[in-house]
Motif scaffolding. Structure first.
Motif, PDB file in Angstrom:
ATOM      1  N   GLY A  35       0.803  -1.218   0.000  1.00  0.00           N
ATOM      2  CA  GLY A  35       0.000   0.000   0.000  1.00  0.00           C
ATOM      3  C   GLY A  35       0.828   1.256   0.000  1.00  0.00           C
ATOM      4  N   GLY A  36       1.950   1.229   0.732  1.00  0.00           N
ATOM      5  CA  GLY A  36       2.751   2.441   0.830  1.00  0.00           C
ATOM      6  C   GLY A  36       4.160   2.160   1.304  1.00  0.00           C
ATOM      7  N   GLN A  37       4.967   3.199   1.266  1.00  0.00           N
ATOM      8  CA  GLN A  37       6.363   3.117   1.677  1.00  0.00           C
ATOM      9  C   GLN A  37       6.814   4.496   2.152  1.00  0.00           C
ATOM     10  OE1 GLN A  37       9.211   2.759  -1.517  1.00  0.00           O
ATOM     11  NE2 GLN A  37      10.759   1.749  -0.245  1.00  0.00           N
ATOM     12  N   ILE A  38       7.521   4.521   3.285  1.00  0.00           N
ATOM     13  CA  ILE A  38       8.217   5.734   3.705  1.00  0.00           C
ATOM     14  C   ILE A  38       9.574   5.710   3.016  1.00  0.00           C
ATOM     15  CG2 ILE A  38       9.175   7.048   5.631  1.00  0.00           C
ATOM     16  CD1 ILE A  38       7.182   5.623   7.472  1.00  0.00           C
ATOM     17  N   MET A  39       9.806   6.670   2.156  1.00  0.00           N
ATOM     18  CA  MET A  39      11.060   6.679   1.399  1.00  0.00           C
ATOM     19  C   MET A  39      11.300   8.083   0.879  1.00  0.00           C
ATOM     20  SD  MET A  39      13.760   5.160   0.452  1.00  0.00           S
ATOM     21  CE  MET A  39      13.314   3.621   1.289  1.00  0.00           C
ATOM     22  N   GLY A  40      12.565   8.396   0.658  1.00  0.00           N
ATOM     23  CA  GLY A  40      12.919   9.697   0.134  1.00  0.00           C
ATOM     24  C   GLY A  40      12.397   9.917  -1.275  1.00  0.00           C
ATOM     25  N   ASP A  41      12.507  11.162  -1.747  1.00  0.00           N
ATOM     26  CA  ASP A  41      11.917  11.494  -3.039  1.00  0.00           C
ATOM     27  C   ASP A  41      12.652  10.879  -4.218  1.00  0.00           C
ATOM     28  OD1 ASP A  41      14.148  13.130  -2.853  1.00  0.00           O
ATOM     29  OD2 ASP A  41      13.002  15.000  -2.754  1.00  0.00           O
ATOM     30  N   TRP A  42      13.762  10.166  -3.950  1.00  0.00           N
ATOM     31  CA  TRP A  42      14.387   9.402  -5.027  1.00  0.00           C
ATOM     32  C   TRP A  42      13.471   8.287  -5.518  1.00  0.00           C
ATOM     33  CZ3 TRP A  42      16.486  10.301  -0.200  1.00  0.00           C
ATOM     34  CH2 TRP A  42      16.380   9.269   0.752  1.00  0.00           C
ATOM     35  N   ALA A  43      12.462   7.940  -4.718  1.00  0.00           N
ATOM     36  CA  ALA A  43      11.487   6.941  -5.176  1.00  0.00           C
ATOM     37  C   ALA A  43      10.756   7.415  -6.427  1.00  0.00           C
ATOM     38  CB  ALA A  43      10.482   6.642  -4.062  1.00  0.00           C
ATOM     39  N   GLN A  44      10.668   8.739  -6.606  1.00  0.00           N
ATOM     40  CA  GLN A  44       9.985   9.267  -7.787  1.00  0.00           C
ATOM     41  C   GLN A  44      10.595   8.757  -9.081  1.00  0.00           C
ATOM     42  OE1 GLN A  44       7.948  13.112  -8.278  1.00  0.00           O
ATOM     43  NE2 GLN A  44       9.448  13.837  -6.781  1.00  0.00           N
ATOM     44  N   GLY A  45      11.920   8.583  -9.081  1.00  0.00           N
ATOM     45  CA  GLY A  45      12.574   8.090 -10.284  1.00  0.00           C
ATOM     46  C   GLY A  45      12.068   6.717 -10.689  1.00  0.00           C
ATOM     47  N   GLU A  46      11.754   5.874  -9.696  1.00  0.00           N
ATOM     48  CA  GLU A  46      11.241   4.533  -9.987  1.00  0.00           C
ATOM     49  C   GLU A  46       9.821   4.603 -10.545  1.00  0.00           C
ATOM     50  OE1 GLU A  46      13.584   1.970  -9.545  1.00  0.00           O
ATOM     51  OE2 GLU A  46      14.679   3.855  -9.245  1.00  0.00           O
ATOM     52  N   PHE A  47       8.992   5.490  -9.996  1.00  0.00           N
ATOM     53  CA  PHE A  47       7.647   5.664 -10.532  1.00  0.00           C
ATOM     54  C   PHE A  47       7.705   6.190 -11.966  1.00  0.00           C
ATOM     55  CE2 PHE A  47       6.599   5.601  -6.001  1.00  0.00           C
ATOM     56  CZ  PHE A  47       5.401   4.897  -5.984  1.00  0.00           C
ATOM     57  N   ALA A  48       8.671   7.077 -12.226  1.00  0.00           N
ATOM     58  CA  ALA A  48       8.801   7.643 -13.568  1.00  0.00           C
ATOM     59  C   ALA A  48       9.208   6.574 -14.577  1.00  0.00           C
ATOM     60  CB  ALA A  48       9.822   8.777 -13.560  1.00  0.00           C
ATOM     61  N   VAL A  49      10.174   5.727 -14.221  1.00  0.00           N
ATOM     62  CA  VAL A  49      10.602   4.650 -15.114  1.00  0.00           C
ATOM     63  C   VAL A  49       9.438   3.704 -15.405  1.00  0.00           C
ATOM     64  CG1 VAL A  49      12.062   2.591 -15.252  1.00  0.00           C
ATOM     65  CG2 VAL A  49      13.039   4.756 -14.499  1.00  0.00           C
ATOM     66  N   ALA A  50       8.572   3.504 -14.401  1.00  0.00           N
ATOM     67  CA  ALA A  50       7.402   2.631 -14.570  1.00  0.00           C
ATOM     68  C   ALA A  50       6.245   3.348 -15.261  1.00  0.00           C
ATOM     69  CB  ALA A  50       6.948   2.098 -13.214  1.00  0.00           C
ATOM     70  N   GLN A  51       6.456   4.604 -15.647  1.00  0.00           N
ATOM     71  CA  GLN A  51       5.466   5.421 -16.352  1.00  0.00           C
ATOM     72  C   GLN A  51       4.187   5.612 -15.547  1.00  0.00           C
ATOM     73  OE1 GLN A  51       5.231   3.395 -20.225  1.00  0.00           O
ATOM     74  NE2 GLN A  51       6.750   4.824 -21.032  1.00  0.00           N
ATOM     75  N   LYS A  52       4.345   5.780 -14.242  1.00  0.00           N
ATOM     76  CA  LYS A  52       3.223   6.073 -13.364  1.00  0.00           C
ATOM     77  C   LYS A  52       3.090   7.585 -13.195  1.00  0.00           C
ATOM     78  CE  LYS A  52       2.378   1.727 -12.681  1.00  0.00           C
ATOM     79  NZ  LYS A  52       1.166   1.088 -13.278  1.00  0.00           N
ATOM     80  N   VAL A  53       1.851   8.035 -13.048  1.00  0.00           N
ATOM     81  CA  VAL A  53       1.559   9.470 -13.014  1.00  0.00           C
ATOM     82  C   VAL A  53       1.232   9.903 -11.589  1.00  0.00           C
ATOM     83  CG1 VAL A  53       0.073  11.309 -13.885  1.00  0.00           C
ATOM     84  CG2 VAL A  53       0.720   9.402 -15.380  1.00  0.00           C
ATOM     85  N   ALA A  54       1.953  10.901 -11.111  1.00  0.00           N
ATOM     86  CA  ALA A  54       1.695  11.442  -9.772  1.00  0.00           C
ATOM     87  C   ALA A  54       0.298  12.034  -9.711  1.00  0.00           C
ATOM     88  CB  ALA A  54       2.740  12.505  -9.436  1.00  0.00           C
ATOM     89  N   GLY A  55      -0.410  11.730  -8.629  1.00  0.00           N
ATOM     90  CA  GLY A  55      -1.760  12.244  -8.456  1.00  0.00           C
ATOM     91  C   GLY A  55      -2.821  11.394  -9.122  1.00  0.00           C
ATOM     92  N   VAL A  56      -2.417  10.473  -9.968  1.00  0.00           N
ATOM     93  CA  VAL A  56      -3.342   9.571 -10.647  1.00  0.00           C
ATOM     94  C   VAL A  56      -3.095   8.136 -10.194  1.00  0.00           C
ATOM     95  CG1 VAL A  56      -4.142   8.661 -12.864  1.00  0.00           C
ATOM     96  CG2 VAL A  56      -3.505  11.079 -12.663  1.00  0.00           C
ATOM     97  N   ASP A  57      -1.887   7.658 -10.431  1.00  0.00           N
ATOM     98  CA  ASP A  57      -1.533   6.297 -10.045  1.00  0.00           C
ATOM     99  C   ASP A  57      -1.014   6.217  -8.617  1.00  0.00           C
ATOM    100  OD1 ASP A  57      -1.997   5.144 -12.672  1.00  0.00           O
ATOM    101  OD2 ASP A  57      -0.201   6.245 -13.293  1.00  0.00           O
ATOM    102  N   TYR A  58      -0.409   7.279  -8.161  1.00  0.00           N
ATOM    103  CA  TYR A  58       0.155   7.269  -6.812  1.00  0.00           C
ATOM    104  C   TYR A  58       0.037   8.639  -6.168  1.00  0.00           C
ATOM    105  CZ  TYR A  58       4.418   9.423  -8.819  1.00  0.00           C
ATOM    106  OH  TYR A  58       5.311  10.262  -9.456  1.00  0.00           O
ATOM    107  N   THR A  59       0.110   8.626  -4.849  1.00  0.00           N
ATOM    108  CA  THR A  59       0.015   9.841  -4.040  1.00  0.00           C
ATOM    109  C   THR A  59       1.279   9.988  -3.221  1.00  0.00           C
ATOM    110  OG1 THR A  59      -2.401   9.840  -3.897  1.00  0.00           O
ATOM    111  CG2 THR A  59      -1.212  10.921  -2.099  1.00  0.00           C
TER     112      THR A  59
END
Length: 410
Positions: free
Chosen positions: A259-283
């Motif tokens: 469901g979730g993870q406490i992690m630094g904003d470097w996690a954003q790079g992984e969401f980007a590679v997976a082509q996930k959209v902030a505010g749509v696929d993840y919060t």
């Protein structure tokens, strides 16, 4: 003498060199996940295209806790690389004091780093006795909670807006076969997550009293007791993560297995590679949605001294390039971090990065633990938190051990 034109195009630095031969410059770092690799590739691409030199990649898998001892051993052993990553703070202080790091003050003054690097504490963390020894390349904050939206909505729940709502949803996630809280097994992950919870739940003042003032009474007091109790409750919902690396835990969130993870904003790079959209696929919830602030942690590059004048020329060109506007944008958009320059165009930033930029602009920032704690103290806390998150040690016992570490901290 050879004139080395800075990549900012505004000034020039004179450096000694025998000829304009291309130099192979080995750069060591611990960026090996998909998002990290995409980001560091921006540095390599710019260095190879904009200078006469060659980037030789020296990636070390396993994260900073694995890579740093290797890097330090090489430098102390007389086998220095051309450039090496450390975090903002005190990790390279002893190497600087031993005279093993290149002084970059001439580059910094010629290019006006003090005028463009924001906040000023980033350059301060590179400064010792008035001399500048590193180039900060980003602002990375630990203070984030990443949530897979579908994990909640597909199970009849609203996506949480803060830590309390997230904790309330954990039993339902668990019942649905979803790991509520992904927590990898590397020591720095459990230690970092605890630090985020401390700022969010005990508050910034209590956190500063412990980490900056080394106040053991606060560490052993009521405010931190709440943090240890919350962490003890949360660890029950993280036990089925069963991965070591942080990016594999992030992948569980991306794939809806957690469901979730406490992690630094470097996690954003992984969401980007997976082509996930902030505010749509993840919060993304800065400060766990409780105390919305960011810490000004991040990465900096140091340049170990070398007897070869050509290597020094290449080192200073790389230092200059890393702070150029174009490279700052390209690197940080891929990394998920914020730029250290306050004068770059980030119109392409996603919703999560925009949240971070607003918090930064509002001045709601904190120093990072790396800036305030010695490597020895940080290591002791990592060891304790690894034991705490992976066992049934009582919250009160862990807190007593933590307070004892703070009492002896430098």
């Amino acid at each position: 003498m050879r004139l080395v034109k800075t990549l900012l195009g505004a000034t020039a630095i004179t450096a000694a060199a025998s000829a304009a031969y291309a130099t192979d410059l080995e750069v060591t770092h611990w960026w090996t996940s998909g998002g990290e690799a995409a980001a560091v590739a921006q540095f390599a691409k710019a260095f190879n295209e904009k200078t006469d030199h060659n980037w030789v990649d020296g990636a070390i898998a396993g994260g900073g806790s694995t890579a740093r001892p290797i890097m330090i051993s090489r430098i102390l052993g007389g086998d220095p690389m051309g450039a090496t990553q450390f975090n903002h703070g005190r990790q390279a202080q002893e190497l600087i004091e031993a005279g093993l790091m290149l002084d970059l003050t001439d580059v910094a003054e010629a290019e006006g780093w003090k005028d463009v690097i924001h906040p000023a504490s980033l350059l301060d963390s590179c400064t010792l006795d008035g001399r500048i020894y590193c180039v900060p390349v980003n602002i990375h904050s630990w203070q984030w909670l990443w949530l897979n939206n579908a994990a909640f909505t597909d199970n009849g729940m609203d996506v949480p807006t803060n830590w309390d709502e997230y904790v309330a949803a954990m039993p339902a996630l668990d019942e649905a076969g979803i790991v509520p809280l992904a927590m990898g097994g590397q020591p720095w992950q459990s230690s970092g997550a605890f630090g985020v919870m401390a700022i969010a739940l005990a508050g910034p003042e209590a956190w500063l009293a412990v980490n900056k003032d080394k106040n053991a009474d606060v560490a052993g007091g009521e405010a931190y007791a709440k943090v240890f109790e919350a962490a003890a409750a949360a660890r029950e919902y993280s036990k089925n993560t069963n991965v070591q690396d942080w990016n594999l835990a992030t992948a569980m969130v991306i794939e809806g297995k957690a469901g979730g993870q406490i992690m630094g904003d470097w996690a954003q790079g992984e969401f980007a590679v997976a082509q996930k959209v902030a505010g749509v696929d993840y919060t993304c919830l800065p400060g766990l949605g409780m105390n919305e602030l960011i810490d000004t942690a991040g990465d900096a590059f140091y340049f170990p001294k070398n007897d070869d004048a050509e290597i020094e020329v290449a080192q200073k060109e790389l230092a200059s390039l890393m702070l150029s506007k174009e490279v700052q944008v390209a690197f940080n958009l891929n990394k998920g971090s914020l730029p250290v320059r306050g004068d770059v165009d980030l119109s392409a930033a996603n919703d999560c990065m925009k949240k971070g930029l607003k918090i930064l602009a509002d001045g709601n920032t904190m120093p990072s633990g790396d800036m305030l704690l010695s490597p020895d103290t940080s290591g002791q806390i990592e060891d304790l938190m690894t034991q705490f998150w992976s066992s049934d040690i009582a919250a009160a016992d862990a807190q007593a051990a933590y307070a004892a570490i703070i009492a002896e901290a430098e």
